[in-house]
Every structure is written in C-alpha cells, then in structure tokens.
Scaffold this motif. Structure first.
Motif, PDB file in Angstrom:
ATOM      1  N   ASP A 181       0.841  -1.244  -0.079  1.00 28.32           N
ATOM      2  CA  ASP A 181       0.100  -0.059  -0.060  1.00 28.32           C
ATOM      3  C   ASP A 181       0.817   1.164   0.139  1.00 28.32           C
ATOM      4  O   ASP A 181       0.582   2.281  -0.676  1.00 28.32           O
ATOM      5  N   LYS A 211       1.941   1.687  -3.643  1.00 22.71           N
ATOM      6  CA  LYS A 211       1.045   2.314  -4.209  1.00 22.71           C
ATOM      7  C   LYS A 211       0.601   3.659  -3.954  1.00 22.71           C
ATOM      8  O   LYS A 211      -0.009   4.577  -4.998  1.00 22.71           O
ATOM      9  N   GLN A 212       0.884   4.204  -2.970  1.00 21.54           N
ATOM     10  CA  GLN A 212       0.668   5.617  -2.460  1.00 21.54           C
ATOM     11  C   GLN A 212       1.791   6.618  -2.814  1.00 21.54           C
ATOM     12  O   GLN A 212       1.846   7.724  -2.665  1.00 21.54           O
ATOM     13  N   GLU A 226       3.624   1.534 -12.386  1.00 22.38           N
ATOM     14  CA  GLU A 226       2.471   0.860 -12.210  1.00 22.38           C
ATOM     15  C   GLU A 226       2.716  -0.476 -11.410  1.00 22.38           C
ATOM     16  O   GLU A 226       3.818  -1.177 -11.551  1.00 22.38           O
ATOM     17  N   ASP A 252       0.510  -3.518  -9.649  1.00 21.95           N
ATOM     18  CA  ASP A 252      -0.778  -4.426  -9.532  1.00 21.95           C
ATOM     19  C   ASP A 252      -1.880  -3.433 -10.171  1.00 21.95           C
ATOM     20  O   ASP A 252      -2.900  -3.496  -9.906  1.00 21.95           O
ATOM     21  N   HIS A 258      -2.002  -0.495 -10.312  1.00 19.32           N
ATOM     22  CA  HIS A 258      -2.261   0.701  -9.798  1.00 19.32           C
ATOM     23  C   HIS A 258      -1.200   1.836 -10.134  1.00 19.32           C
ATOM     24  O   HIS A 258       0.013   1.620 -10.094  1.00 19.32           O
ATOM     25  N   ILE A 269       1.294   4.684 -10.255  1.00 17.46           N
ATOM     26  CA  ILE A 269       2.165   5.314  -9.127  1.00 17.46           C
ATOM     27  C   ILE A 269       2.535   6.924  -9.716  1.00 17.46           C
ATOM     28  O   ILE A 269       2.758   7.274 -10.942  1.00 17.46           O
TER      29      ILE A 269
END
Length: 285
Positions: A229, A232-233, A251, A253, A255, A257
C-alpha cells in the motif's frame, strides 16, 4: 568468435565443457556475479568482488582467483563496449552424486563470459516499468547470490504472461525485492525508502550508489521494509540492478504510481548514476 573463461583458460565458447557431475549443475551449489560494462569498463568491480567473496564464504566454497583480471580480459578479448560480464563459481566436480559435498581440497569450477547488451539507452527508462506483486517463496538466504534462480525465473514468466515487465516479491504485505533487482519508493514527502540489508534481500551493488546519489541530492533515506500500500501511494518508485541501472516503476498491480510517468527524482538519480559511471573511477573497475 566469443571467448569465455573456464578454470584458468580463455577458450571459444564451443570449446568450454563442464562435467555433468559438477555440483553447480546437480545442486545449484554455486554463486555468481553480474558486472555491468559501460564504455568498455567494468562498473563497481571492487564491490562485486567483495560480495562474491562473501557469498563464497557463506557457502564454505574455497575459491581464489584474480576476479577483476578475469573480467577485464574477457572485456578485452570480446571487444565489449557495453553489456555485462557473468562470473560463476561452483563447489566443483563430484565423483558421484551425493548431497554431502566433497572433502576440502576439491577444485572449484570457475567460468565467466561477456555479453553485449544496451544498458544506458534502454526504452524502459522512458516509459517506466509495470510491476505485479507475488509471494516471496524463495529460500531464506537471499543475501547470498546463489544460482538457485528457478523461482525468480517462474516469476519472470508470470510477468510475461500478465503482460507486465516484472514482479516485486512480498512477505505478507511487505515488499522484499524484485526478481533480480532491489525495490525502492519515494514518498510524497520526498523520503526514499529501501528495504534494510538482511537475509531477505540481496545487498545490491547498484543500490549502494543509488542511495548515495539520492543523499547527495538532499533526499532523506530510510532503510526499512515498505508495504504494498505504501508503494501504491508513493510519489515515485524505481528499481536498481547492474543491468537495468536505475529504472522507474510507474504501475504496481494495475495501480498507477504518481501520475503514471517516470518520476523526476528517479530520473535525476539515474542520470547522476550514469554521469558518475562516465566521469570517474569511484565506481569503475
């Protein structure tokens, strides 16, 4: 003609033969190093030698050679300007297959080769890498650079099947490293986070210089595990390795970046690393 090194001799690749009873073949009882070559020069050779000798010591493999000299001769004999030198040392040849290794005094098998590859003009630097995460199911001594690479190969192929560039491996929700790279993130507050050196990751040679360049730029550096997490953040993410140098990750998964493009700070670290390679002897062998 491609020239390789085997047990003291420089020979054409077609003439290099290794016994079917070599423990490197039978048990992956071997360690290796990959040294990048840029401008016809070995990069960070001294650090690679230090890590190789540590790996040999951890496995009690008694092998001694002029590692730097072997690598330099391969670069010269193959006219290599950019690419890599691969160096591998196994415990040696057994009389018969046996889990127990031979008595001390068995001669190790040492071989090496040079390989051409574009390191600096890599298109991934422009678009960034797309990553997926998978459980880290490797053995628990990832700090030793052994040839036990089957799980890493399986994960590389899983990335291919998923249409992405590579895999970051995880223990629980914490990222350990990539299949053949160290993993890093830069938070929105400008802090670079890189997994601490322990048995869960390989002590990357390029990682050392990446962190040094980041500190020189004024970034705070934390050496600790980070979660999926957190990654991703993050504002930016990147990997470091001898063959990919410093490479942005855009990126994880699926998500995005940051804004989904290679980050500015990552780009500056990469360019500072490349400039150091071109300019000075500090990280050249």
């Amino acid at each position: 003609m491609r020239i390789v090194y085997l047990n003291g001799d420089y020979v054409p690749r077609t003439a290099a033969k290794i016994s079917v009873f070599d423990r490197g073949l039978l048990f992956s009882d071997a360690v290796y190093e990959v040294v990048s070559v840029i401008d016809g020069r070995l990069i960070d050779m001294e650090r690679h030698v230090t890590r190789l000798e540590r790996s040999l010591g951890e496995l009690s493999i008694n092998a001694f050679a002029d590692w730097s000299g072997i690598a330099r001769k391969l670069v010269a004999k193959n006219g290599l300007q950019e690419g890599l030198v691969y160096l591998q040392v196994s415990r040696g040849v057994m009389e018969d297959r046996d889990y127990r290794w031979p008595a001390p005094g068995t001669a190790p098998t040492i071989f090496a080769f040079a390989q051409s590859r574009d390191l600096i003009e890599n298109p991934l630097a422009g678009r960034g890498m797309r990553i997926i995460t998978r459980p880290d199911l490797r053995w628990q001594r990832c700090d030793i650079k052994t040839t036990q690479l089957l799980y890493a190969s399986l994960m590389k192929m899983e990335a291919v099947a998923a249409g992405v560039d590579d895999v970051w491996m995880t223990e629980g929700d914490l990222v350990t490293e990539g299949t053949s790279q160290n993993a890093h993130i830069i938070t929105r507050d400008g802090v670079l986070i890189s997994h601490q050196l322990d048995r869960a990751i390989l002590p990357g040679v390029t990682r050392i210089e990446a962190l040094a360049q980041a500190k020189a730029m004024g970034l705070a550096v934390e050496e600790r595990a980070f979660s999926i997490d957190e990654a991703k953040q993050a504002a930016e993410a990147f990997i470091s390795s001898s063959t990919l140098l410093i490479m942005p990750v855009v990126e994880i998964d699926g998500h995005q970046i940051g804004d989904g493009r290679p980050g500015n700070l990552t780009g500056r670290i990469r360019q500072a690393y490349i400039a150091a390679v071109h300019a000075g002897p500090s990280i050249r062998g």
